[in-house]
Write a protein that holds these residues in place. Structure first.
Motif, PDB file in Angstrom:
ATOM      1  N   CYS A  13       0.808  -1.221   0.000  1.00  0.00           N
ATOM      2  CA  CYS A  13       0.000   0.000   0.000  1.00  0.00           C
ATOM      3  C   CYS A  13       0.845   1.277   0.000  1.00  0.00           C
ATOM      4  O   CYS A  13       0.315   2.359  -0.168  1.00  0.00           O
ATOM      5  CB  CYS A  13      -0.936   0.001   1.204  1.00  0.00           C
ATOM      6  N   ASP A  54      -1.548  -8.307   5.847  1.00  0.00           N
ATOM      7  CA  ASP A  54      -2.917  -8.141   5.365  1.00  0.00           C
ATOM      8  C   ASP A  54      -2.980  -8.677   3.933  1.00  0.00           C
ATOM      9  O   ASP A  54      -2.181  -8.255   3.088  1.00  0.00           O
ATOM     10  CB  ASP A  54      -3.254  -6.651   5.416  1.00  0.00           C
ATOM     11  N   ALA A  56      -4.838  -7.946   1.549  1.00  0.00           N
ATOM     12  CA  ALA A  56      -5.052  -6.880   0.566  1.00  0.00           C
ATOM     13  C   ALA A  56      -3.723  -6.222   0.179  1.00  0.00           C
ATOM     14  O   ALA A  56      -3.500  -5.905  -0.994  1.00  0.00           O
ATOM     15  CB  ALA A  56      -6.015  -5.835   1.124  1.00  0.00           C
ATOM     16  N   CYS A  57      -2.828  -6.033   1.144  1.00  0.00           N
ATOM     17  CA  CYS A  57      -1.520  -5.444   0.834  1.00  0.00           C
ATOM     18  C   CYS A  57      -0.684  -6.417   0.014  1.00  0.00           C
ATOM     19  O   CYS A  57       0.045  -6.004  -0.892  1.00  0.00           O
ATOM     20  CB  CYS A  57      -0.783  -5.055   2.113  1.00  0.00           C
ATOM     21  N   ALA A  59      -1.868  -8.612  -2.108  1.00  0.00           N
ATOM     22  CA  ALA A  59      -2.429  -8.568  -3.462  1.00  0.00           C
ATOM     23  C   ALA A  59      -1.984  -7.306  -4.207  1.00  0.00           C
ATOM     24  O   ALA A  59      -1.658  -7.369  -5.394  1.00  0.00           O
ATOM     25  CB  ALA A  59      -3.956  -8.629  -3.395  1.00  0.00           C
ATOM     26  N   GLN A  60      -1.954  -6.173  -3.517  1.00  0.00           N
ATOM     27  CA  GLN A  60      -1.495  -4.933  -4.149  1.00  0.00           C
ATOM     28  C   GLN A  60      -0.036  -5.036  -4.564  1.00  0.00           C
ATOM     29  O   GLN A  60       0.339  -4.596  -5.651  1.00  0.00           O
ATOM     30  CB  GLN A  60      -1.660  -3.747  -3.202  1.00  0.00           C
ATOM     31  N   ASP A 106      -5.962   0.418   6.637  1.00  0.00           N
ATOM     32  CA  ASP A 106      -6.845   0.526   5.482  1.00  0.00           C
ATOM     33  C   ASP A 106      -5.995   0.526   4.224  1.00  0.00           C
ATOM     34  O   ASP A 106      -5.418   1.547   3.854  1.00  0.00           O
ATOM     35  CB  ASP A 106      -7.665   1.811   5.572  1.00  0.00           C
ATOM     36  N   PRO A 107      -5.882  -0.624   3.513  1.00  0.00           N
ATOM     37  CA  PRO A 107      -5.022  -0.684   2.325  1.00  0.00           C
ATOM     38  C   PRO A 107      -5.542   0.111   1.141  1.00  0.00           C
ATOM     39  O   PRO A 107      -4.821   0.337   0.182  1.00  0.00           O
ATOM     40  CB  PRO A 107      -4.960  -2.181   1.999  1.00  0.00           C
ATOM     41  N   ALA A 108      -6.779   0.557   1.176  1.00  0.00           N
ATOM     42  CA  ALA A 108      -7.346   1.290   0.051  1.00  0.00           C
ATOM     43  C   ALA A 108      -6.829   2.719  -0.011  1.00  0.00           C
ATOM     44  O   ALA A 108      -7.013   3.399  -1.011  1.00  0.00           O
ATOM     45  CB  ALA A 108      -8.871   1.309   0.155  1.00  0.00           C
TER      46      ALA A 108
END
Length: 109
Positions: A13, A54, A56-57, A59-60, A106-108
């Motif tokens: 992120c 996380d 999500a991180c 995947a990013q 919050d990775p977004a």
């Protein structure tokens, strides 16, 4: 509130956080047998990089191809062991309902 200890940047992120909140990982092997190894004890030799524990991180970072740049790799590394470690450590924190979810990363962003 000032952070205590060193800060590092998450390769997923790109947010800065205290190193204690991030998972360090290193590359092991060479050529076509590169693997990313989680280093929660921060003791493995070699160049390390950091990631929020996380999915999500992770995947990013995979989508941005950040692992090769962060670790200065010339090949593509297998992320299987790193992904398994992140899945293992992130499951308990997501299943709790103690109000800590508002404090979570919050990775977004």
């Amino acid at each position: 509130m000032p952070s205590v200890g060193p800060t590092r940047t998450c390769v997923g992120c790109r947010n800065r956080a205290p190193a204690a909140l991030l998972l360090r990982f290193v590359a092991a092997g060479s050529g076509g047998d590169l693997r990313l190894l989680p280093d929660p004890g921060r003791r493995l030799p070699g160049r390390g990089a950091h990631l929020h524990p996380d999915p999500a991180c992770l995947a990013q970072a995979e989508r941005r191809r950040a692992f090769g740049r962060a670790l200065r790799l010339t090949g593509v590394a297998d992320t299987g062991l790193l992904a398994e470690h992140i899945r293992t450590v992130s499951v308990p924190s997501e299943s709790t309902d103690d109000g800590a979810s508002s404090l979570r990363h919050d990775p977004a962003r």
